[in-house]
Design a protein around this motif. Sequence first.
Motif, PDB file in Angstrom:
ATOM      1  N   GLY A  66       0.475  -1.172   0.663  1.00 43.37           N
ATOM      2  CA  GLY A  66      -0.575  -0.197  -0.063  1.00 43.37           C
ATOM      3  C   GLY A  66       1.086   1.262  -0.252  1.00 43.37           C
ATOM      4  N   PHE A  67       1.997   1.429   0.139  1.00 46.05           N
ATOM      5  CA  PHE A  67       3.121   2.099  -0.096  1.00 46.05           C
ATOM      6  C   PHE A  67       3.121   3.080  -1.164  1.00 46.05           C
ATOM      7  N   ALA A  68       2.189   2.203  -2.701  1.00 45.33           N
ATOM      8  CA  ALA A  68       2.361   3.319  -3.587  1.00 45.33           C
ATOM      9  C   ALA A  68       1.436   3.892  -4.128  1.00 45.33           C
ATOM     10  N   ASP A  69       0.030   3.473  -3.352  1.00 47.76           N
ATOM     11  CA  ASP A  69      -0.839   4.900  -2.535  1.00 47.76           C
ATOM     12  C   ASP A  69      -0.647   5.244  -1.379  1.00 47.76           C
ATOM     13  N   GLU A  70       0.537   5.416  -0.938  1.00 47.12           N
ATOM     14  CA  GLU A  70       0.494   6.388   0.263  1.00 47.12           C
ATOM     15  C   GLU A  70       1.495   7.362  -0.571  1.00 47.12           C
ATOM     16  N   TYR A  71       2.513   7.392  -1.828  1.00 49.42           N
ATOM     17  CA  TYR A  71       2.882   8.106  -2.079  1.00 49.42           C
ATOM     18  C   TYR A  71       2.530   9.084  -3.147  1.00 49.42           C
ATOM     19  N   VAL A  72       1.226   8.787  -3.606  1.00 53.93           N
ATOM     20  CA  VAL A  72       0.459   8.994  -4.650  1.00 53.93           C
ATOM     21  C   VAL A  72      -0.334  10.268  -3.792  1.00 53.93           C
ATOM     22  N   LYS A  73      -0.602   9.468  -2.077  1.00 52.80           N
ATOM     23  CA  LYS A  73      -1.414  10.201  -1.196  1.00 52.80           C
ATOM     24  C   LYS A  73      -0.540  12.234  -1.374  1.00 52.80           C
ATOM     25  N   TYR A  74       0.552  11.572  -0.905  1.00 49.33           N
ATOM     26  CA  TYR A  74       1.100  13.010  -0.397  1.00 49.33           C
ATOM     27  C   TYR A  74       2.504  13.643  -1.332  1.00 49.33           C
ATOM     28  N   CYS A  75       1.782  13.295  -2.556  1.00 49.33           N
ATOM     29  CA  CYS A  75       1.758  13.868  -4.431  1.00 49.33           C
ATOM     30  C   CYS A  75       1.002  15.571  -3.719  1.00 49.33           C
ATOM     31  N   ASP A  76       0.185  15.314  -3.116  1.00 44.08           N
ATOM     32  CA  ASP A  76      -0.719  16.814  -2.886  1.00 44.08           C
ATOM     33  C   ASP A  76      -0.083  17.446  -2.004  1.00 44.08           C
ATOM     34  N   PRO A  77       0.844  18.342  -2.812  1.00 44.90           N
ATOM     35  CA  PRO A  77       1.106  19.555  -1.371  1.00 44.90           C
ATOM     36  C   PRO A  77      -0.108  20.025   0.248  1.00 44.90           C
ATOM     37  N   ASN A  78      -0.972  19.239  -0.724  1.00 45.03           N
ATOM     38  CA  ASN A  78      -1.406  20.043   0.525  1.00 45.03           C
ATOM     39  C   ASN A  78      -1.974  19.252   1.727  1.00 45.03           C
ATOM     40  N   ALA A  79      -1.133  17.690   1.317  1.00 40.37           N
ATOM     41  CA  ALA A  79      -1.504  16.772   1.878  1.00 40.37           C
ATOM     42  C   ALA A  79      -0.274  16.778   3.067  1.00 40.37           C
ATOM     43  N   LYS A  80      -0.641  16.295   4.752  1.00 37.22           N
ATOM     44  CA  LYS A  80       0.670  16.435   5.857  1.00 37.22           C
ATOM     45  C   LYS A  80       1.297  15.477   6.087  1.00 37.22           C
ATOM     46  N   PHE A  81       2.432  15.272   6.138  1.00 38.87           N
ATOM     47  CA  PHE A  81       2.441  13.636   6.264  1.00 38.87           C
ATOM     48  C   PHE A  81       2.861  13.674   7.419  1.00 38.87           C
ATOM     49  N   GLU A  82       3.065  12.338   7.513  1.00 37.17           N
ATOM     50  CA  GLU A  82       2.824  11.221   9.078  1.00 37.17           C
ATOM     51  C   GLU A  82       4.275  11.284   8.905  1.00 37.17           C
ATOM     52  N   THR A  83       4.752  11.352  10.024  1.00 35.81           N
ATOM     53  CA  THR A  83       6.568  11.752  10.100  1.00 35.81           C
ATOM     54  C   THR A  83       6.459  10.695  11.315  1.00 35.81           C
ATOM     55  N   PHE A  84       7.723   9.541  11.222  1.00 37.48           N
ATOM     56  CA  PHE A  84       8.413   9.036  12.477  1.00 37.48           C
ATOM     57  C   PHE A  84       8.281  10.011  13.704  1.00 37.48           C
ATOM     58  N   GLY A  85       9.129  12.149  13.524  1.00 41.06           N
ATOM     59  CA  GLY A  85       9.397  12.279  14.753  1.00 41.06           C
ATOM     60  C   GLY A  85      10.504  12.088  14.754  1.00 41.06           C
ATOM     61  N   HIS A  86      11.355  11.304  14.535  1.00 42.13           N
ATOM     62  CA  HIS A  86      12.631  11.095  14.702  1.00 42.13           C
ATOM     63  C   HIS A  86      13.551  11.903  13.028  1.00 42.13           C
ATOM     64  N   PRO A  87      14.834  12.341  13.515  1.00 45.74           N
ATOM     65  CA  PRO A  87      15.720  13.519  12.316  1.00 45.74           C
ATOM     66  C   PRO A  87      16.552  12.530  11.351  1.00 45.74           C
ATOM     67  N   ILE A  88      16.860  11.235  11.931  1.00 43.93           N
ATOM     68  CA  ILE A  88      17.561  10.589  11.142  1.00 43.93           C
ATOM     69  C   ILE A  88      15.953   9.472  10.138  1.00 43.93           C
ATOM     70  N   ILE A  89      15.639   8.793  10.747  1.00 36.25           N
ATOM     71  CA  ILE A  89      14.316   8.423   9.544  1.00 36.25           C
ATOM     72  C   ILE A  89      13.043   9.370   9.158  1.00 36.25           C
ATOM     73  N   ASP A  90      13.732  10.747   9.266  1.00 32.22           N
ATOM     74  CA  ASP A  90      12.821  11.685   8.510  1.00 32.22           C
ATOM     75  C   ASP A  90      13.155  11.372   7.657  1.00 32.22           C
ATOM     76  N   GLU A  91      14.587  12.156   7.881  1.00 34.76           N
ATOM     77  CA  GLU A  91      15.947  12.669   6.834  1.00 34.76           C
ATOM     78  C   GLU A  91      15.317  11.467   5.412  1.00 34.76           C
ATOM     79  N   VAL A  92      16.190   9.674   5.686  1.00 37.36           N
ATOM     80  CA  VAL A  92      16.153   9.206   5.063  1.00 37.36           C
ATOM     81  C   VAL A  92      14.459   8.978   3.646  1.00 37.36           C
ATOM     82  N   PHE A  93      13.609   9.486   4.334  1.00 39.26           N
ATOM     83  CA  PHE A  93      11.923   9.195   3.784  1.00 39.26           C
ATOM     84  C   PHE A  93      11.924  10.289   3.410  1.00 39.26           C
ATOM     85  N   ASP A  94      12.088  11.721   3.637  1.00 43.49           N
ATOM     86  CA  ASP A  94      12.139  12.836   3.505  1.00 43.49           C
ATOM     87  C   ASP A  94      12.490  12.658   1.259  1.00 43.49           C
TER      88      ASP A  94
END
Length: 238
Positions: A66-94
């Motif tokens: 389901g990550f492909a669908d999540e990627y599409v959802k977050y292509c919307d510039p107004n979508a709010k990312f569900e981050t991990f709240g950890h700087p290294i993890i969020d940087e790897v996935f940024d």
Amino acid sequence: MSNFQIDQIKFDDAKTWDLISSGFTKGCFQCESRLVQHWLKLIKPRNLWQLSAVIAIVRPGPLQSGFADEYVKYCDPNAKFETFGHPIIDEVFDSTNHILIYQEQIMLLGQRLAWSHLSEMEMLVKVDGLRKSIGKKDQAKLLLVGKDFVEGCIKNGLSEELANKLFEIIKNCGRYLFNSSHSMSYARVGYLTAYMKCHYPLQTLATYLTYAKFKKKDKWEELQALIKEAKIFGVEVK
């Protein structure tokens, strides 16, 4: 076309990106299948990073998880990312809309989180072991590596809950992930062939039609599809 130089093509050509985003990509490297065309129309890539992501998310891992669908959802510039709240993890996935889509992201998590406290050689052995275990259907070895990964993350400051959540994501999707080095190379060639089709449709389609007869399977289906595409681009096939 006598002065044409393929290495002088710019990767910011709006017409080429319009073509790619439209899904009329028959004859464009790695972008020909209906599956890829579907995701191109959803994501509408406008740069090589986004095109590379499309090529990567059509692999079984992102599709099945389901990550492909999540990627599409977050292509919307107004979508709010569900981050991990950890700087290294969020940087790897940024760079991938905070979604796991590449093998290299798994390796970075191992390098920077799970085994950063080890010597470089020990860390590299562990990271390579993680990569290999994810790609194989050896459940026992995967659980063993997973335990080591989680323990290393906890030792380096992650909560047990977050460490387990991170490995669960890796385990669920990692077996069928693509690697970004291939994906970006494919995206580059895909763009170049799309550029040729956009700006030189006659020469491009004539070439594809000429070599379609060498396909071992479905050559007549290929020819029919190309002739249909040629009509769309105003090229008459006799």
